[in-house]
Design a protein around this motif. Structure first.
Motif, PDB file in Angstrom:
ATOM      1  N   ARG A 142       0.751  -1.144   0.134  1.00  0.00           N
ATOM      2  CA  ARG A 142       0.005   0.129  -0.050  1.00  0.00           C
ATOM      3  C   ARG A 142       0.849   1.271   0.146  1.00  0.00           C
ATOM      4  O   ARG A 142       0.693   2.423   0.644  1.00  0.00           O
ATOM      5  CB  ARG A 142      -0.867   0.067   1.296  1.00  0.00           C
ATOM      6  CG  ARG A 142      -1.985  -0.999   1.289  1.00  0.00           C
ATOM      7  CD  ARG A 142      -1.253  -2.226   1.692  1.00  0.00           C
ATOM      8  NE  ARG A 142      -2.257  -3.220   2.556  1.00  0.00           N
ATOM      9  CZ  ARG A 142      -2.055  -4.199   2.859  1.00  0.00           C
ATOM     10  NH1 ARG A 142      -1.275  -5.168   2.350  1.00  0.00           N
ATOM     11  NH2 ARG A 142      -3.037  -4.901   3.591  1.00  0.00           N
ATOM     12  N   GLY A 143       1.909   1.338  -0.883  1.00  0.00           N
ATOM     13  CA  GLY A 143       2.956   2.336  -0.748  1.00  0.00           C
ATOM     14  C   GLY A 143       2.588   3.318  -1.308  1.00  0.00           C
ATOM     15  O   GLY A 143       1.610   3.171  -2.283  1.00  0.00           O
ATOM     16  N   ARG A 144       3.285   4.528  -1.306  1.00  0.00           N
ATOM     17  CA  ARG A 144       2.681   6.035  -2.006  1.00  0.00           C
ATOM     18  C   ARG A 144       3.913   6.590  -2.457  1.00  0.00           C
ATOM     19  O   ARG A 144       5.157   6.677  -1.709  1.00  0.00           O
ATOM     20  CB  ARG A 144       2.080   6.722  -0.943  1.00  0.00           C
ATOM     21  CG  ARG A 144       1.632   7.862  -1.518  1.00  0.00           C
ATOM     22  CD  ARG A 144       1.001   8.701  -0.325  1.00  0.00           C
ATOM     23  NE  ARG A 144       1.619   9.609   0.460  1.00  0.00           N
ATOM     24  CZ  ARG A 144       1.327  10.156   1.703  1.00  0.00           C
ATOM     25  NH1 ARG A 144       0.109   9.743   1.992  1.00  0.00           N
ATOM     26  NH2 ARG A 144       2.042  10.857   2.391  1.00  0.00           N
ATOM     27  N   ILE A 145       4.086   6.986  -3.685  1.00  0.00           N
ATOM     28  CA  ILE A 145       5.071   7.861  -4.309  1.00  0.00           C
ATOM     29  C   ILE A 145       4.538   9.045  -4.569  1.00  0.00           C
ATOM     30  O   ILE A 145       3.462   9.328  -5.214  1.00  0.00           O
ATOM     31  CB  ILE A 145       5.557   7.054  -5.555  1.00  0.00           C
ATOM     32  CG1 ILE A 145       6.331   5.654  -4.950  1.00  0.00           C
ATOM     33  CG2 ILE A 145       6.799   8.188  -6.101  1.00  0.00           C
ATOM     34  CD1 ILE A 145       6.747   4.931  -6.455  1.00  0.00           C
ATOM     35  N   GLU A 146       4.822  10.336  -4.083  1.00  0.00           N
ATOM     36  CA  GLU A 146       4.371  11.456  -4.269  1.00  0.00           C
ATOM     37  C   GLU A 146       5.566  12.602  -4.649  1.00  0.00           C
ATOM     38  O   GLU A 146       6.264  12.632  -3.747  1.00  0.00           O
ATOM     39  CB  GLU A 146       3.582  11.918  -3.297  1.00  0.00           C
ATOM     40  CG  GLU A 146       2.502  13.190  -3.659  1.00  0.00           C
ATOM     41  CD  GLU A 146       1.571  13.380  -2.477  1.00  0.00           C
ATOM     42  OE1 GLU A 146       1.323  12.435  -1.662  1.00  0.00           O
ATOM     43  OE2 GLU A 146       0.944  14.269  -2.521  1.00  0.00           O
TER      44      GLU A 146
END
Lengths: 342, 342
Positions: free
Chosen positions: B278-282
Motif C-alpha cells: 500500500r505504498g505511496r510515491i508523491e
C-alpha cells in the motif's frame, strides 16, 4: 457424497500450466459446531489469485501445495450447525475452487435480497453471482480505489485500464455517476472498446493493441487526466504519468501486465514528472477498505437495481472448467466479472 | 557602475557546457518607484536550475535565451525607493546569477537577526548565507517534503539519498530530532558517508558507488524503511521501493540522476510492490508549501541557533565562478548547500 476440488500441485513459473493443478475428488466434509456446509453455486476467479500461486511473501499467504485453493464463492447452506444461519440461506464466503465447503459461520456473510436492505427497496432481482462482482469484492475495489486511494472528486478526468474488466467497468461508471468531467478507458479488443462507449457510457475508449498507449491516451484525453486507475502497469502507467495533470492521482489496483513475467520489466521512464505535477502513485488492497462496505452498498446497490450502473458477467459452467476460467481472466477473455457456475 | 551577470546563450543538451553561457557586463540598473537596488552578497546554485535551462514546459518558466538567469540571492540594499526597506537592510530575493539587482519590494524579504524573531532569542550569529540554505528554500524543502509529503511520524525509519547535500542533510537531522527510529543516508563518497554518521548523527550511511544500492540499503535497514526522501531517482528509487514497509511513503524531491539524460532511463522494475505494501510515491515542489514557512522557522531556527541541527556550506568565491559552482552541484562536489560569495 463426493466433492470435487482444485489443488495446486506445483508453483507456476511464468504462465500457469494445466499440470500445475489437479481436480481432485474427496469426501464432502461434515460441519462441526459453529460451522455450515455450503453447496457452492458460483465460484470467483480473479487475477490476484496468480499471486497466491507463488511462494513469495505477499499480503495473503501463498496457496499450499497439494491442498485445495481458495477464493470467493457464494452458495446455499445445506446443513447448519451455527446460530443465525439456516439450511436454505445463501452465503458469501472464501472457500471457492470446490463444490462443497465447510465454512465457519463467522466467515460466512448472508446475501440475497433479504440480507441487503438497500436492495429491498427497489428489487430482489440481483442474482447471487452479483455478490462476487458488482456488489462484492470487485465492486468495492473499484469504489475504494477511486474514491479513497485516488481521492476522486467531481470534475476530474478519469482514465482506467482494463476498463472492460470487472473492476474497470465499475470504476468508469461510478466516476461518471459521481460527476467526472471525462472518463476514458482502454481495453484489449475493438469489441470491448465498443462496449465501453455504447453500454457503459465512457466518453472515450481505445484498444491498446492498436497503437502506442501514450499517443492513444493523449488523443482521447487532450486536456490530460486527473485520476488514473491502474489495473495493468507497464506502458499504460507510463502513458498515464505522461498525461497527468497537476495534482493528479494514480491508484494502483493491479499490474496484470507483469504478473507472469519471469524477468522484472523496466518501469515508467518518466517518474520525474511526478515532481512538476506533484503527482501521486499509491497502491491499495481492497482488504484495507472493508469499512467502506456499508457506504458502498448504500450508494451502489440502488444504481445496480435501477440499471443506472451496468455490469456484465462472463459465466463459465462446471467446476471442471474453473482453471480454464481463471486462465481466461489472465488472458483477458472475459467481459466483466468472470464467474464459474456450478 | 558595471554589473556582471550570467546569461544563458543556448539550451544545454545533456551536461551543460561552458559555451552555453556567458558572463556579460552591463550597466547597473536604476530602481524605479517601489523598487530597491541590491548588491548581492551570496548567490544560490541549485540542481533545479538545470530544468529551467531547458525549453520544456515545467513548473517554472524556462530561462530566456540571451537574458540573465535567475535564482535565490541575498544581499544588501544600497538604494531604496520602497516603503519599509532602507539602505543597509539585508534582503532575500530571486534575482541571483548577477552582482547587482533591482528588485520589486514585494519580492524582497528582509532577513537577518532583526527580521527573524525566533532567532533573536538565542543568537544573532546566523550568517546571511543561511537564508539560502538551512533557513531558506532548501531547509523548507526538507521540512515540507518530510513532514507533509512523506507524512513522517515518530518511530518511522527514514532513508534519504543525496544525504550529504543541502536538502538531504536537513531531512536526516530533522527526522532524528523528531523521533525517527532509524535514519539511513546514501552519498557518493566515503568522506560524505563519514560526515553523515559522525557529524549529522545518521544511524547508518553508505557510498552508493561501493555496490548495488538495493543490497547496501537492505544491510543498512534490515527492518525496512517507512519513508524514503528521494533526491536522485534511478536505482535508489527502485531500492527504496524494494525495502518499503507496509504503508511506506516516498516523497520525490528531485531525480538528479536523470536530469542530464538525453534518453529516458528505465524506471523502477518493482512498482507492483506498491500494491502489497500500500505504498505511496508523491512528488512535491517547495513552492506549494510556503504556508509552512512560519512553523518551519519557529521549529528549526532554534535548532540551528543551538547547534542541535548542523549544516555545512560549500562556498565558492566570485561571481565569475558561479557557473562552475552550479556544475559542481550537478556533479556532487558540494557538501551541504553550495553558495557563491560575492
Amino acid at each position: 457424497m463426493i466433492n470435487r476440488e482444485w489443488h495446486l500441485l506445483s508453483r507456476p513459473v511464468g504462465w500457469p500450466k494445466p499440470e500445475d493443478f489437479a481436480l481432485v475428488e474427496a469426501e464432502v466434509p461434515t460441519p462441526g459446531e459453529g460451522q455450515v456446509l455450503v453447496r457452492n453455486k458460483y465460484l470467483s476467479v480473479d487475477p490476484y489469485m496468480r499471486g497466491r500461486m507463488s511462494a513469495a511473501k505477499s499480503y495473503v499467504a501463498p496457496f499450499e501445495l497439494g491442498k485445495v485453493m481458495q477464493g470467493g464463492a457464494v452458495g446455499e447452506v445445506v446443513e447448519s450447525r451455527a446460530e443465525g444461519i439456516a439450511a436454505g440461506d445463501h452465503v458469501l464466503h472464501f472457500l471457492g475452487w470446490r463444490e462443497y465447503a465447510v465454512v465457519d459461520a463467522k466467515n460466512a456473510v448472508k446475501v440475497g435480497p433479504t440480507a441487503v436492505p438497500a436492495l429491498k427497496v427497489e428489487s430482489g432481482d440481483v442474482p447471487l453471482s452479483a455478490y462476487l462482482g458488482v456488489l462484492g469484492m470487485t465492486g468495492l475495489t473499484a469504489y475504494a480505489g477511486l474514491l479513497r486511494t485516488a481521492s476522486f472528486k467531481e470534475g476530474d478526468a478519469v482514465f482506467v485500464s482494463g476498463a472492460a474488466g470487472a473492476v474497470g467497468s465499475q470504476v468508469g461508471q461510478i466516476a461518471k455517476l459521481k460527476g467526472a468531467s471525462r472518463v476514458i478507458g482502454s481495453a484489449g479488443s475493438d469489441e470491448k472498446v465498443k462496449l465501453l462507449v455504447d453500454e457503459y457510457g465512457f466518453d472515450a475508449a481505445f484498444n491498446y493493441k492498436n497503437g502506442p498507449v501514450s499517443e492513444q491516451l493523449r488523443a482521447a484525453a487532450p486536456d490530460g487526466i486527473d485520476v488514473y486507475f491502474d489495473n495493468v502497469g507497464g506502458d499504460h502507467l507510463e502513458a498515464a504519468i505522461g498525461s497527468l495533470n497537476q495534482g493528479g492521482r494514480i491508484a494502483v489496483c493491479g499490474m496484470i501486465s507483469v504478473y507472469n513475467n519471469t524477468e522484472p520489466a523496466p518501469g515508467p521512464r518518466n517518474l520525474a514528472r511526478l515532481i512538476q505535477t506533484r503527482g501521486r502513485i499509491e497502491g491499495f488492497l481492497v482488504g484495507d477498505h472493508y469499512d467502506l462496505q456499508p457506504q458502498f452498498v448504500q450508494e451502489v446497490a440502488p444504481w445496480v437495481a435501477s440499471g443506472a450502473l451496468k455490469y456484465r458477467e462472463t459465466v463459465v459452467e462446471g467446476v471442471e472448467n474453473t482453471l480454464e476460467a481463471f486462465l481466461g481472466v489472465l488472458r483477458g477473455d472475459n467481459i466483466g466479472k468472470m464467474v464459474v457456475k456450478l
